[in-house]
Design a protein around this motif. Structure first.
Motif, PDB file in Angstrom:
ATOM      1  N   ALA A  71      -2.524 -12.375  12.941  1.00 45.74           N
ATOM      2  CA  ALA A  71      -1.996 -11.009  12.962  1.00 45.74           C
ATOM      3  C   ALA A  71      -3.103  -9.959  12.851  1.00 45.74           C
ATOM      4  CB  ALA A  71      -0.988 -10.823  11.825  1.00 45.74           C
ATOM      5  N   GLY A  72      -4.350 -10.401  12.701  1.00 50.27           N
ATOM      6  CA  GLY A  72      -5.467  -9.461  12.593  1.00 50.27           C
ATOM      7  C   GLY A  72      -5.506  -8.709  11.280  1.00 50.27           C
ATOM      8  N   LEU A  73      -4.978  -9.309  10.213  1.00 53.83           N
ATOM      9  CA  LEU A  73      -4.868  -8.633   8.924  1.00 53.83           C
ATOM     10  C   LEU A  73      -6.038  -8.962   8.011  1.00 53.83           C
ATOM     11  CD1 LEU A  73      -1.060  -9.256   8.259  1.00 53.83           C
ATOM     12  CD2 LEU A  73      -2.131  -7.244   9.289  1.00 53.83           C
ATOM     13  N   LEU A  74      -6.074  -8.283   6.871  1.00 52.60           N
ATOM     14  CA  LEU A  74      -7.070  -8.495   5.833  1.00 52.60           C
ATOM     15  C   LEU A  74      -6.370  -8.885   4.546  1.00 52.60           C
ATOM     16  CD1 LEU A  74      -9.009  -5.211   6.574  1.00 52.60           C
ATOM     17  CD2 LEU A  74     -10.023  -7.472   6.836  1.00 52.60           C
ATOM     18  N   THR A  75      -7.144  -9.226   3.552  1.00 47.12           N
ATOM     19  CA  THR A  75      -6.619  -9.444   2.212  1.00 47.12           C
ATOM     20  C   THR A  75      -7.733  -9.125   1.224  1.00 47.12           C
ATOM     21  OG1 THR A  75      -5.433 -10.982   0.760  1.00 47.12           O
ATOM     22  CG2 THR A  75      -7.222 -11.899   2.093  1.00 47.12           C
ATOM     23  N   GLY A  76      -7.449  -9.274  -0.069  1.00 46.61           N
ATOM     24  CA  GLY A  76      -8.452  -8.979  -1.077  1.00 46.61           C
ATOM     25  C   GLY A  76      -9.243 -10.224  -1.457  1.00 46.61           C
ATOM     26  N   GLY A  77     -10.067 -10.094  -2.507  1.00 45.31           N
ATOM     27  CA  GLY A  77     -10.827 -11.225  -3.012  1.00 45.31           C
ATOM     28  C   GLY A  77     -11.912 -11.690  -2.058  1.00 45.31           C
ATOM     29  N   THR A  78     -12.440 -12.862  -2.349  1.00 42.68           N
ATOM     30  CA  THR A  78     -13.511 -13.401  -1.524  1.00 42.68           C
ATOM     31  C   THR A  78     -13.026 -13.761  -0.125  1.00 42.68           C
ATOM     32  OG1 THR A  78     -14.344 -14.359  -3.563  1.00 42.68           O
ATOM     33  CG2 THR A  78     -15.436 -15.024  -1.556  1.00 42.68           C
ATOM     34  N   VAL A  79     -11.766 -14.170  -0.017  1.00 42.00           N
ATOM     35  CA  VAL A  79     -11.200 -14.427   1.316  1.00 42.00           C
ATOM     36  C   VAL A  79     -11.201 -13.133   2.126  1.00 42.00           C
ATOM     37  CG1 VAL A  79      -9.137 -15.135   2.572  1.00 42.00           C
ATOM     38  CG2 VAL A  79      -9.820 -16.373   0.518  1.00 42.00           C
ATOM     39  N   GLY A  80     -10.932 -12.009   1.455  1.00 40.05           N
ATOM     40  CA  GLY A  80     -10.991 -10.716   2.129  1.00 40.05           C
ATOM     41  C   GLY A  80     -12.392 -10.390   2.621  1.00 40.05           C
ATOM     42  N   LEU A  81     -13.406 -10.691   1.800  1.00 41.02           N
ATOM     43  CA  LEU A  81     -14.792 -10.513   2.241  1.00 41.02           C
ATOM     44  C   LEU A  81     -15.089 -11.388   3.454  1.00 41.02           C
ATOM     45  CD1 LEU A  81     -16.819 -10.461  -1.115  1.00 41.02           C
ATOM     46  CD2 LEU A  81     -16.455  -8.548   0.465  1.00 41.02           C
ATOM     47  N   ARG A 100       3.952  -9.132  12.585  1.00 44.24           N
ATOM     48  CA  ARG A 100       2.831  -8.805  11.695  1.00 44.24           C
ATOM     49  C   ARG A 100       3.291  -8.504  10.266  1.00 44.24           C
ATOM     50  NH1 ARG A 100      -0.999  -4.477  13.771  1.00 44.24           N
ATOM     51  NH2 ARG A 100      -2.623  -5.742  12.796  1.00 44.24           N
ATOM     52  N   LEU A 101       4.438  -7.857  10.128  1.00 39.25           N
ATOM     53  CA  LEU A 101       4.950  -7.593   8.782  1.00 39.25           C
ATOM     54  C   LEU A 101       5.319  -8.901   8.093  1.00 39.25           C
ATOM     55  CD1 LEU A 101       5.827  -5.693   6.541  1.00 39.25           C
ATOM     56  CD2 LEU A 101       8.048  -5.452   7.695  1.00 39.25           C
ATOM     57  N   PHE A 102       5.953  -9.810   8.844  1.00 39.59           N
ATOM     58  CA  PHE A 102       6.273 -11.122   8.279  1.00 39.59           C
ATOM     59  C   PHE A 102       4.999 -11.855   7.878  1.00 39.59           C
ATOM     60  CE2 PHE A 102       6.649 -15.712   8.839  1.00 39.59           C
ATOM     61  CZ  PHE A 102       7.696 -16.004   7.970  1.00 39.59           C
ATOM     62  N   ALA A 103       3.985 -11.795   8.731  1.00 39.97           N
ATOM     63  CA  ALA A 103       2.715 -12.465   8.421  1.00 39.97           C
ATOM     64  C   ALA A 103       2.113 -11.908   7.144  1.00 39.97           C
ATOM     65  CB  ALA A 103       1.738 -12.299   9.583  1.00 39.97           C
ATOM     66  N   ALA A 104       2.187 -10.592   6.972  1.00 40.06           N
ATOM     67  CA  ALA A 104       1.627  -9.963   5.770  1.00 40.06           C
ATOM     68  C   ALA A 104       2.354 -10.427   4.516  1.00 40.06           C
ATOM     69  CB  ALA A 104       1.690  -8.441   5.899  1.00 40.06           C
ATOM     70  N   VAL A 105       3.691 -10.376   4.562  1.00 45.52           N
ATOM     71  CA  VAL A 105       4.485 -10.723   3.372  1.00 45.52           C
ATOM     72  C   VAL A 105       4.408 -12.224   3.082  1.00 45.52           C
ATOM     73  CG1 VAL A 105       6.802 -10.769   2.390  1.00 45.52           C
ATOM     74  CG2 VAL A 105       6.023  -8.756   3.664  1.00 45.52           C
ATOM     75  N   ILE A 133      -2.217  -4.173   2.895  1.00 47.61           N
ATOM     76  CA  ILE A 133      -1.869  -3.764   1.526  1.00 47.61           C
ATOM     77  C   ILE A 133      -0.515  -4.342   1.141  1.00 47.61           C
ATOM     78  CG2 ILE A 133      -1.278  -1.781   0.081  1.00 47.61           C
ATOM     79  CD1 ILE A 133      -3.423  -0.202   1.650  1.00 47.61           C
ATOM     80  N   VAL A 134       0.428  -4.360   2.088  1.00 46.88           N
ATOM     81  CA  VAL A 134       1.731  -4.985   1.831  1.00 46.88           C
ATOM     82  C   VAL A 134       1.543  -6.449   1.455  1.00 46.88           C
ATOM     83  CG1 VAL A 134       3.932  -5.692   2.871  1.00 46.88           C
ATOM     84  CG2 VAL A 134       3.027  -3.392   3.285  1.00 46.88           C
ATOM     85  N   GLY A 135       0.661  -7.146   2.185  1.00 45.61           N
ATOM     86  CA  GLY A 135       0.368  -8.540   1.870  1.00 45.61           C
ATOM     87  C   GLY A 135      -0.231  -8.697   0.491  1.00 45.61           C
ATOM     88  N   ALA A 136      -1.134  -7.782   0.115  1.00 49.96           N
ATOM     89  CA  ALA A 136      -1.745  -7.837  -1.215  1.00 49.96           C
ATOM     90  C   ALA A 136      -0.700  -7.600  -2.303  1.00 49.96           C
ATOM     91  CB  ALA A 136      -2.862  -6.800  -1.311  1.00 49.96           C
ATOM     92  N   LEU A 137       0.248  -6.700  -2.050  1.00 50.67           N
ATOM     93  CA  LEU A 137       1.323  -6.454  -3.013  1.00 50.67           C
ATOM     94  C   LEU A 137       2.210  -7.679  -3.162  1.00 50.67           C
ATOM     95  CD1 LEU A 137       2.331  -2.800  -2.026  1.00 50.67           C
ATOM     96  CD2 LEU A 137       1.109  -3.519  -4.086  1.00 50.67           C
ATOM     97  N   ALA A 138       2.508  -8.351  -2.040  1.00 52.68           N
ATOM     98  CA  ALA A 138       3.315  -9.571  -2.094  1.00 52.68           C
ATOM     99  C   ALA A 138       2.614 -10.646  -2.912  1.00 52.68           C
ATOM    100  CB  ALA A 138       3.604 -10.076  -0.681  1.00 52.68           C
ATOM    101  N   LEU A 139       1.313 -10.782  -2.715  1.00 53.18           N
ATOM    102  CA  LEU A 139       0.510 -11.751  -3.469  1.00 53.18           C
ATOM    103  C   LEU A 139       0.588 -11.466  -4.967  1.00 53.18           C
ATOM    104  CD1 LEU A 139      -3.207 -12.620  -2.572  1.00 53.18           C
ATOM    105  CD2 LEU A 139      -2.417 -12.427  -4.912  1.00 53.18           C
ATOM    106  N   ASN A 140       0.342 -10.205  -5.328  1.00 55.22           N
ATOM    107  CA  ASN A 140       0.328  -9.845  -6.743  1.00 55.22           C
ATOM    108  C   ASN A 140       1.708  -9.897  -7.383  1.00 55.22           C
ATOM    109  OD1 ASN A 140      -2.509  -8.910  -7.686  1.00 55.22           O
ATOM    110  ND2 ASN A 140      -2.318  -8.059  -5.640  1.00 55.22           N
ATOM    111  N   LEU A 141       2.758  -9.705  -6.579  1.00 54.20           N
ATOM    112  CA  LEU A 141       4.111  -9.845  -7.093  1.00 54.20           C
ATOM    113  C   LEU A 141       4.359 -11.273  -7.568  1.00 54.20           C
ATOM    114  CD1 LEU A 141       7.002  -8.807  -7.560  1.00 54.20           C
ATOM    115  CD2 LEU A 141       7.503  -9.399  -5.165  1.00 54.20           C
ATOM    116  N   VAL A 142       3.923 -12.245  -6.766  1.00 53.27           N
ATOM    117  CA  VAL A 142       4.078 -13.654  -7.145  1.00 53.27           C
ATOM    118  C   VAL A 142       3.334 -13.946  -8.445  1.00 53.27           C
ATOM    119  CG1 VAL A 142       3.542 -16.036  -6.490  1.00 53.27           C
ATOM    120  CG2 VAL A 142       4.462 -14.453  -4.793  1.00 53.27           C
ATOM    121  N   LEU A 143       2.097 -13.477  -8.549  1.00 51.79           N
ATOM    122  CA  LEU A 143       1.306 -13.739  -9.747  1.00 51.79           C
ATOM    123  C   LEU A 143       1.889 -13.031 -10.961  1.00 51.79           C
ATOM    124  CD1 LEU A 143      -2.369 -13.541  -8.427  1.00 51.79           C
ATOM    125  CD2 LEU A 143      -1.006 -15.572  -8.902  1.00 51.79           C
TER     126      LEU A 143
END
Length: 202
Positions: free
Chosen positions: A35-45, A109-114, A180-190
Motif C-alpha cells: 500500500a506504500g505506507l509507513l509505520t513507526g519504530g525501527t521498521v519505520g526507519l 489502503r485503509l484496510f492495509a493500514a488498520v 498514522i491510522v496504522g500507528a494508532l491501530a498498533l498502539n490501540l492493541v498494545l
C-alpha cells in the motif's frame, strides 16, 4: 491463582511465540509495502530507507537493527538481547520469503493500514510477553530510561512522530495520514492488552 503459583514460560512456549510473532509483523510489513505506507519504530526507519533507495526491505530491517544490540545488552541483558536478535533475524527472513508464497493483487489502503497496525500490535504483544523485542528504537528508549531517566514511552512516541514527519518528504500527506491510522491501530492493541500486573504467565 496467586502470583507465586504462576510458572514462567517454558522453552517451548518461548520458542513458539518468538517463531510465530515475527511472521505477523512480516505480513504487516507486506501489507504496508504493497500500500506504500509507513509505520513507526525501527521498521519505520527501514521503510524510509527502502523507499528512498529501493534496497530490499528484508536486508534493511536486519542491518538497521545491528547498532541497537549494544543498547539491548546494556539495558536488558544477554538473554533479552539474544531473543531480540532471533526475532529480528526471523522478521528479515519472513519479510523476504512471504512475497514468494503470497501474491497481493489489490488491497484497500485503509484496510492495509488498520490490519497492518493490528498485526504488528499482536506480534509485539507476543514478543514483549516473552521478554524480547524487535530491537531498534524501542531498545534505545529502554536504555535511555535506565541510564537517563527519560520515560521510554515518550521517547518512543517522539521517535515515531519524527519518522512519520520525515515520511512527508517521500510520501504524500494522505499516505502519511493513513500511516498514522496504522500507528494508532498498533498502539490501540498494545494499550488495551499490555497492562502491568494483568498478564501472569511471565
Amino acid at each position: 491463582m496467586k502470583p507465586e503459583q504462576v510458572t514462567r514460560h517454558s522453552l517451548f512456549e518461548d520458542a513458539q511465540a518468538l517463531l510465530v510473532a515475527p511472521m505477523f509483523v512480516a505480513f504487516a510489513v507486506m501489507l504496508f509495502q504493497h500500500a506504500g505506507l509507513l509505520t513507526g519504530g525501527t521498521v519505520g526507519l527501514a521503510f524510509l530507507v527502502h523507499y528512498l533507495y529501493d534496497w530490499p526491505m528484508a536486508w534493511v530491517v536486519f542491518l538497521i537493527n545491528l547498532p541497537f544490540y549494544v543498547f539491548a545488552w546494556r539495558a536488558m541483558g544477554m538473554v533479552f538481547t539474544l531473543k531480540t536478535f532471533f526475532c529480528v533475524g526471523l522478521l528479515s527472513i519472513y519479510t523476504a520469503v512471504l512475497p514468494q508464497v503470497i501474491a497481493l493483487e489489490s488491497v484497500d489502503r485503509l484496510f492495509a493500514a488498520v490490519m497492518g497496525g493490528f498485526l504488528i500490535g499482536v506480534g509485539l504483544l507476543m514478543i514483549i510477553r516473552h521478554k524480547a523485542s524487535l530491537g531498534g528504537l524501542g531498545v534505545l528508549a529502554l536504555y535511555l530510561q535506565n541510564t537517563r531517566g527519560w520515560p521510554a514511552g515518550k521517547v518512543q512516541m517522539a521517535a515515531d512522530v519524527l519518522i512519520l514527519v520525515a515520511g512527508l518528504y517521500i510520501r504524500d500527506p494522505f499516505t502519511v495520514a493513513l500511516s498514522i491510522v496504522g500507528a494508532l491501530a498498533l498502539n490501540l492493541v498494545l494499550a488495551a492488552n499490555h497492562k502491568a500486573g494483568r498478564y501472569l504467565g511471565t
